[in-house]
Design an enzyme around this catalytic site. Structure first.
Site, PDB file in Angstrom:
ATOM      1  N   HIS A 355       0.801  -1.223   0.000  1.00 19.02           N
ATOM      2  CA  HIS A 355       0.000   0.000   0.000  1.00 19.02           C
ATOM      3  C   HIS A 355       0.832   1.272   0.000  1.00 19.02           C
ATOM      4  O   HIS A 355       0.277   2.357   0.164  1.00 19.02           O
ATOM      5  CB  HIS A 355      -0.910   0.040   1.235  1.00 19.02           C
ATOM      6  CG  HIS A 355      -2.096  -0.856   1.160  1.00 19.02           C
ATOM      7  ND1 HIS A 355      -3.231  -0.555   0.438  1.00 19.02           N
ATOM      8  CD2 HIS A 355      -2.321  -2.069   1.720  1.00 19.02           C
ATOM      9  CE1 HIS A 355      -4.109  -1.546   0.567  1.00 19.02           C
ATOM     10  NE2 HIS A 355      -3.583  -2.464   1.330  1.00 19.02           N
ATOM     11  N   LYS A 535      -8.460  13.423   4.653  1.00 21.47           N
ATOM     12  CA  LYS A 535      -7.569  12.265   4.651  1.00 21.47           C
ATOM     13  C   LYS A 535      -6.558  12.441   5.773  1.00 21.47           C
ATOM     14  O   LYS A 535      -6.483  13.505   6.389  1.00 21.47           O
ATOM     15  CB  LYS A 535      -6.870  12.088   3.300  1.00 21.47           C
ATOM     16  CG  LYS A 535      -6.174  13.332   2.778  1.00 21.47           C
ATOM     17  CD  LYS A 535      -5.657  13.112   1.367  1.00 21.47           C
ATOM     18  CE  LYS A 535      -6.757  13.097   0.338  1.00 21.47           C
ATOM     19  NZ  LYS A 535      -6.856  11.866  -0.439  1.00 21.47           N
ATOM     20  N   ARG A 536      -5.797  11.404   6.043  1.00 24.31           N
ATOM     21  CA  ARG A 536      -4.745  11.490   7.046  1.00 24.31           C
ATOM     22  C   ARG A 536      -3.826  12.667   6.728  1.00 24.31           C
ATOM     23  O   ARG A 536      -3.508  12.916   5.566  1.00 24.31           O
ATOM     24  CB  ARG A 536      -3.966  10.168   7.048  1.00 24.31           C
ATOM     25  CG  ARG A 536      -2.792  10.095   7.984  1.00 24.31           C
ATOM     26  CD  ARG A 536      -2.318   8.643   8.082  1.00 24.31           C
ATOM     27  NE  ARG A 536      -2.150   8.035   6.767  1.00 24.31           N
ATOM     28  CZ  ARG A 536      -0.985   7.965   6.123  1.00 24.31           C
ATOM     29  NH1 ARG A 536       0.109   8.508   6.643  1.00 24.31           N
ATOM     30  NH2 ARG A 536      -0.906   7.360   4.952  1.00 24.31           N
ATOM     31  N   LYS A 541       0.573  14.110   1.221  1.00 17.60           N
ATOM     32  CA  LYS A 541      -0.809  14.371   0.816  1.00 17.60           C
ATOM     33  C   LYS A 541      -1.064  15.864   0.602  1.00 17.60           C
ATOM     34  O   LYS A 541      -2.095  16.255   0.071  1.00 17.60           O
ATOM     35  CB  LYS A 541      -1.777  13.785   1.841  1.00 17.60           C
ATOM     36  CG  LYS A 541      -1.702  12.249   1.902  1.00 17.60           C
ATOM     37  CD  LYS A 541      -2.633  11.672   2.945  1.00 17.60           C
ATOM     38  CE  LYS A 541      -2.500  10.172   3.078  1.00 17.60           C
ATOM     39  NZ  LYS A 541      -3.039   9.415   1.932  1.00 17.60           N
ATOM     40  N   THR A 643      -8.843   5.761  -1.900  1.00 16.16           N
ATOM     41  CA  THR A 643     -10.217   5.289  -2.087  1.00 16.16           C
ATOM     42  C   THR A 643     -11.197   6.442  -1.902  1.00 16.16           C
ATOM     43  O   THR A 643     -12.298   6.404  -2.451  1.00 16.16           O
ATOM     44  CB  THR A 643     -10.569   4.154  -1.108  1.00 16.16           C
ATOM     45  OG1 THR A 643     -10.272   4.560   0.226  1.00 16.16           O
ATOM     46  CG2 THR A 643      -9.799   2.893  -1.448  1.00 16.16           C
ATOM     47  N   LYS A 647     -14.822   7.530  -3.917  1.00 20.73           N
ATOM     48  CA  LYS A 647     -16.100   7.859  -3.267  1.00 20.73           C
ATOM     49  C   LYS A 647     -16.608   9.215  -3.736  1.00 20.73           C
ATOM     50  O   LYS A 647     -17.798   9.388  -4.023  1.00 20.73           O
ATOM     51  CB  LYS A 647     -15.926   7.853  -1.747  1.00 20.73           C
ATOM     52  CG  LYS A 647     -15.551   6.504  -1.171  1.00 20.73           C
ATOM     53  CD  LYS A 647     -15.045   6.636   0.262  1.00 20.73           C
ATOM     54  CE  LYS A 647     -14.375   5.360   0.728  1.00 20.73           C
ATOM     55  NZ  LYS A 647     -13.641   5.525   1.990  1.00 20.73           N
TER      56      LYS A 647
END
Length: 800
Positions: A355, A535-536, A541, A643, A647
């Site tokens: 991952h 998100k985290r 990110k 993911t 969504k």
């Protein structure tokens, strides 16, 4: 759907709820609280899950079907009640039952706490996979840890993240069944001796792994699989002799060890004690699962040589990579196999999902720590390493043990039959970067299974306005075959359909604005762009890129408030790891900017910034259906898949993003014209980061970025304090490993393209409709079918 001949009626449901209220909860209706009613409803729904659960188990045994076992440190399942009602096909009957009982449906459903069993995408993916496995009638168990407090509950004090324990188990958890008969003693430390040619491990510490089972019901209510979570309990409650002697701390040591193991997800590992705890947790989960798998297999088949034929074990990331040595240990030390045969059985049974492309996320353990906590496993790891070198001629670059560390990524790769990435780009990069040398030795081992999400949870349940529109327009078949969404294409340009699509989105935005955002004191205009990044919190990110663009936009708006601006509501969500100080500084900056921007009388009607604390699954179910714009802005080459991006897309949000992870496939499928692309690709990013002074050069070339950084440095968002964000500023100016500065101007320009597109309602609505219509590929049902065919060789089981 549930068989109409046996499905409960509204009258049946009302009677059962009243029965459970009285005889399970011990309350009468007159004095029952929302909690009491929610527990009574939950037990009623759980009763309806047990029949399919038993039927699935019987069919699996009767047909001697191959079972799948999914090992994961996280299962971010969220609230169960609403999801179970939907999958059982009882939403209309339950709505009528709530009304008959005079209950507020939303109040009852929202009373359920989120199960604190995960952090982010890894755990949510595992939850989607469990639901799809059940919906596809593939016999499966999920194995995880029953965390008492999960990750942590996030709150903000003065804009800073503060962590406190999650309390989801402070009240009764109605969905689980305790299985004391499925308990195993798990050992740590000690020494190894050899007796009659066989190794015997003598642990000096031990805990009991006790099983807690939750049925996972599939769509239609026909099949349920098992999520088995392990709780750690002491093998001896306490030392009575020491207690009576007054040494209370030492007397309670066994209980303290056990509670510590299943108390917190991802304990801070910046200390030696934290590292040891993480390693123990990972072994605890994996060893308990393998003991359970072998017990079940031996009771059914007996011959362990058939294990690969009847069992497929999937390792979700490197956390359960110790499964290779543990399975070899059990086969050799407990069942008498030699190393070569044990290795082949293990490799035929185990598979590994990678991952991450971040080297620091591919776990390594100091050899002294690994050998002290798991001495027998250290011996077996060295045997695996030597055997692999001898068989392949691999050198130091492919060694499991090197630089005084055990490398769990290499261990996982070497000990499994298949390694899969989770998006097309990611799988290519796994082959060419993190496992390049191992890939050359094993060219057929890596394959791709692009992630997906369950449409039952993330569209039908989370977004009723859109789900009803889809049902009216194309029928209900999309619920089990998401490719049916492609039939929307012919409606995308229809003005009447666009009006209904816009109305569905606005209904969700109004609910979010009047609820969650209003509770934060944020005045959100439902007609503004709802721009969401959840998100985290991590440097790659790039929440920092988002908030810097927000500052730059605010500065332009403040200078020219009467220009033709498109109003925005910027929404952030996510947690930073407790020891990740840079990520926590980004949270502090976002909240500091929000405090200034939201109270600016010149621009507050044009721009608002919201950061609701404690982002979780239930919050995502409110944010994602209300989002107009999905922020997927990670540095290219760093995100494995994502993911959340899927969504958002299937809920009609447009994506602004880089060519990273599954963004690549989303853009290919929805069309480049329906995706806001910016930034460097992975190859360009890899080259840029090696250029000396790249950050400073990019900042000097970007007036908008430089102005934003100067505003931070001069204390504009810190009440005049000029040193509050020095670490972030220094990182951005002088290092910038994730290329925030280099991608900033491209990102800013792409955001202005978003403004222009949103101002044209017909264009935006058509783009949103096409995003939904072309998102069918991203169903977790498709992903699981891929695993079943390509990796597990598992078949669905038909019920009699």
């Amino acid at each position: 759907m549930t068989d109409p001949l046996t499905a409960p009626t509204t009258d049946d449901l009302v009677r059962q709820i009243q029965h459970h209220l009285t005889f399970t909860i011990g309350k009468d209706a007159e004095h029952a609280s929302t909690y009491d009613w929610r527990m009574a409803v939950s037990h009623t729904i759980r009763d309806l899950m047990v029949g399919p659960w038993f039927a699935a188990t019987r069919a699996t045994y009767d047909q001697q079907a191959k079972r799948v076992y999914y090992l994961s440190m996280e299962f971010l399942i969220g609230r169960i009640l609403g999801d179970a009602i939907i999958n059982l096909g009882l939403d209309q009957e339950m709505d009528a039952a709530f009304a008959r009982l005079g209950l507020d449906r939303d109040a009852v459903l929202s009373d359920e706490p989120d199960a604190a069993l995960g952090n982010g995408g890894l755990g949510r993916l595992a939850a989607c996979f469990m639901e799809s496995l059940a919906s596809l009638q593939c016999p499966a168990y999920g194995y995880g840890i029953r965390y008492e407090h999960g990750l942590f509950r996030q709150r903000f004090e003065g804009g800073r993240q503060v962590e406190s324990p999650e309390d989801w188990l402070d009240q009764s958890h109605p969905w689980e069944f305790t299985r004391p008969e499925s308990s195993y003693v798990i050992g740590f430390k000690g020494h190894v001796e050899h007796v009659d040619g066989r190794a015997v491990w003598h642990p000096t510490e031990s805990v009991e792994a006790r099983a807690y089972d939750t049925p996972v019901i599939g769509w239609g209510g026909h099949w349920a699989n098992t999520l088995r979570l392990w709780g750690a309990h002491p093998t001896t409650l306490f030392d009575l002799h020491r207690f009576n002697a007054g040494d209370y701390t030492a007397a309670a040591a066994p209980e303290a060890l056990a509670r510590t193991l299943s108390r917190v997800l991802y304990p801070d590992d910046t200390t030696e004690q934290g590292k040891e705890l993480r390693l123990k947790q990972e072994y605890f989960l994996t060893a308990a699962a393998l003991h359970d798998i072998l017990r079940r297999f031996m009771g059914e088949y007996g011959d362990l040589r058939r294990l690969p034929e009847k069992v497929a074990i999937q390792l979700n990331d490197t956390h359960p990579a110790i499964a290779g040595p543990e399975l070899i240990r059990l086969l050799m030390d407990d069942h008498g196999f030699d190393f070569a045969e044990a290795r082949d059985i293990a490799r035929g049974t185990l598979n590994y999902t990678n991952h991450t492309l971040l080297p620091e996320a591919l776990e390594t353990w100091p050899t002294w720590l690994f050998g002290r906590v798991l001495p027998r496993h250290m011996q077996i790891v060295e045997m695996i390493d030597a055997d692999h070198r001898a068989a392949t001629g691999g050198g130091d670059s492919t060694a499991i043990v090197r630089d005084d560390h055990v490398h769990m990524g290499e261990l996982a790769f070497i000990m499994v039959g298949k390694v899969n990435g989770v998006s097309a780009l990611h799988s290519d990069l796994v082959r060419s970067t993190v496992f390049a040398d191992l890939h050359r030795l094993h060219p057929d081992r890596i394959l791709n299974e692009t992630n997906g999400v369950t449409p039952r949870r993330w569209l039908r349940m989370a977004n009723p306005p859109l789900a009803h529109l889809l049902d009216d327009t194309i029928g209900t078949g999309w619920t089990t075959d998401l490719n049916e969404l492609s039939r929307l294409e012919t409606h995308a340009g229809d003005a009447g359909f666009q009006d209904r699509l816009r109305a569905a989105k606005r209904e969700n935005k109004v609910a979010l604005a009047d609820g969650l955002l209003a509770g934060l004191g944020v005045k959100a205009d439902p007609d503004a762009i709802f721009d969401v990044q959840v998100k985290r919190i991590h440097e790659y990110k790039r929440q920092l890129l988002n908030i810097l663009e927000t500052i730059a936009l605010w500065q332009r708006m403040h200078d020219a408030p009467n220009a033709d601006w498109t109003p925005r509501v910027k929404i952030f969500g996510g947690k930073a790891a407790p020891g990740y100080w840079l990520a926590k500084d980004v949270i502090y900056l976002i909240n500091s900017v929000a405090r200034v921007v939201n109270n600016d009388p010149v621009t507050k009607h044009l721009l608002q910034v919201a950061y609701p604390p404690n982002y979780n699954v239930s919050m995502a179910e409110r944010l994602i259906p209300a989002a107009d714009l999905s922020e997927q802005i990670s540095t290219a080459g760093k995100e494995a898949s994502g993911t959340g991006n899927m969504k958002f897309t299937m809920n009609g949000a447009l994506t602004i993003g880089t060519l990273d992870g599954a963004n690549v496939e989303i853009r290919e499928l929805v069309g480049a014209e329906n995706f806001f692309l910016f930034g460097m690709d992975a190859e360009q990013a890899q080259a840029r980061v090696t250029q000396p002074g790249h950050a400073r050069a990019a900042i000097e070339a970007s007036p908008h970025l430089k102005d934003a950084l100067v505003a931070i440095a001069t204390g504009r968002f810190s009440d005049g304090a000029t040193d509050r964000f020095n670490t972030l500023l220094d990182r951005t100016w002088n290092d910038d490993p994730f290329l925030v500065a280099s991608d900033f101007d491209s990102y800013f320009a792409s955001q202005r393209q978003v403004d222009a597109a949103y101002a044209d309602h017909a264009r935006w609505d058509r783009m949103a409709a096409l995003n939904i219509a072309r998102s069918g590929f991203f169903s977790s049902d498709r992903t699981i079918r891929g695993y079943m065919d390509d990796i597990w060789q598992a078949k669905p089981v038909k019920l009699a």
